[in-house]
Design a protein around this motif. Structure first.
Motif, PDB file in Angstrom:
ATOM      1  N   TYR A 126       0.811  -1.241   0.000  1.00 62.73           N
ATOM      2  CA  TYR A 126       0.000   0.000   0.000  1.00 62.73           C
ATOM      3  C   TYR A 126       0.836   1.279   0.000  1.00 62.73           C
ATOM      4  CZ  TYR A 126      -3.297  -3.622   1.233  1.00 62.73           C
ATOM      5  OH  TYR A 126      -4.019  -4.789   1.228  1.00 62.73           O
ATOM      6  N   GLU A 127       2.141   1.145  -0.026  1.00 64.88           N
ATOM      7  CA  GLU A 127       3.027   2.320  -0.116  1.00 64.88           C
ATOM      8  C   GLU A 127       4.067   2.096  -1.203  1.00 64.88           C
ATOM      9  OE1 GLU A 127       2.573   5.108   1.286  1.00 64.88           O
ATOM     10  OE2 GLU A 127       1.008   4.481   2.690  1.00 64.88           O
ATOM     11  N   SER A 128       3.748   1.262  -2.161  1.00 62.38           N
ATOM     12  CA  SER A 128       4.733   0.851  -3.167  1.00 62.38           C
ATOM     13  C   SER A 128       4.769   1.846  -4.325  1.00 62.38           C
ATOM     14  CB  SER A 128       4.366  -0.530  -3.706  1.00 62.38           C
ATOM     15  OG  SER A 128       3.277  -0.420  -4.606  1.00 62.38           O
ATOM     16  N   LYS A 145       1.462   2.492  -6.057  1.00 62.05           N
ATOM     17  CA  LYS A 145       0.378   3.267  -5.442  1.00 62.05           C
ATOM     18  C   LYS A 145       0.103   4.531  -6.264  1.00 62.05           C
ATOM     19  CE  LYS A 145      -1.241   5.434  -1.256  1.00 62.05           C
ATOM     20  NZ  LYS A 145      -0.895   6.085   0.006  1.00 62.05           N
ATOM     21  N   ASP A 146      -1.147   4.712  -6.649  1.00 63.02           N
ATOM     22  CA  ASP A 146      -1.600   5.879  -7.433  1.00 63.02           C
ATOM     23  C   ASP A 146      -1.015   5.933  -8.845  1.00 63.02           C
ATOM     24  OD1 ASP A 146      -3.229   6.878  -5.415  1.00 63.02           O
ATOM     25  OD2 ASP A 146      -1.570   7.973  -4.490  1.00 63.02           O
TER      26      ASP A 146
END
Ligand SMILES: Cc1cc2nc3c(=O)[nH]c(=O)nc-3n(C[C@H](O)[C@H](O)[C@H](O)COP(=O)(O)O)c2cc1C
Length: 177
Positions: free
Chosen positions: A95-97, A100-101
């Motif tokens: 979720y912070e890779s 993300k986005d």
């Protein structure tokens, strides 16, 4: 102009997915910067591997790209293992890779009639799971792709025009970000 990183889900030289990616790149605005990820160079995902050059280069390429373009065949109703492996590498820390986005554009290909639509659905689900931003648009599938390769390029004007229109919209969205 935005930069795109292409990820192709087949490693073989005469791949129709590779031919599709090449043909899409040929039709792109030449001002768009394009790179191709070498997902075949990645080791099998293993959290114990913490210092690997191919992994580091791949993560850097994703981080540096404005958008990712996936062109993949379907293997046994799903995403080829080599592509899933690449996504797994890019997905950590969870979720912070680098995913993300990250805006993602998807095309599926197949030797059969369905154009890899099941792999495409699975890929979208996985990309949602890593908090990537899957481009919302008409689904692009390339059926009977093996029969439409000439000189390393997909030859199907209708599909390439359709895909090109969507890809242009994707790139315009990146430019506006
Ligand atoms: C291991 C394997 C599994 C496959 N499974 C499917 C499948 O589930 N659905 C499908 O439409 N084609 C399937 N195919 C056929 C592929 O669509 C076809 O081989 C295609 O050309 C592979 O992509 P490439 O040309 O980019 O290598 C499979 C091929 C392989 C090698």
């Amino acid at each position: 102009m935005p930069s795109l990183l292409f990820l192709v889900g087949s490693l073989r030289q005469a791949s129709s997915a590779k031919a599709t990616a090449r043909a899409m790149i040929h039709r792109l605005d030449p001002a768009v910067e394009v790179q191709m990820a070498d997902i075949g160079a990645l080791p099998h995902y293993n959290a114990d591997i913490t210092d690997n050059g191919a992994v580091a280069a791949f993560l850097h390429q994703i981080a540096a790209a404005d958008g990712l373009v996936f062109v993949t065949p379907e293997y046994n109703y799903g995403v080829p293992g080599v592509l899933k492996n690449a996504i797994d590498w890019a997905s950590r820390p969870a979720y912070e890779s680098v995913l993300k986005d990250k805006p993602c554009f998807i095309v599926s290909t197949s030797g059969g009639a369905l154009g890899g639509v099941r792999a495409q659905a699975q890929l979208k689900y996985t990309l949602n799971g890593v908090l990537a931003r899957v481009f919302i648009g008409k689904e692009i599938v390339v059926p009977f792709a093996n029969t439409k390769v000439e000189a390393g390029l997909l030859v199907d004007d209708a599909i390439l025009a359709f895909a090109g229109e969507s890809l242009t919209a994707f790139v315009a969205g990146l430019a506006a970000r």
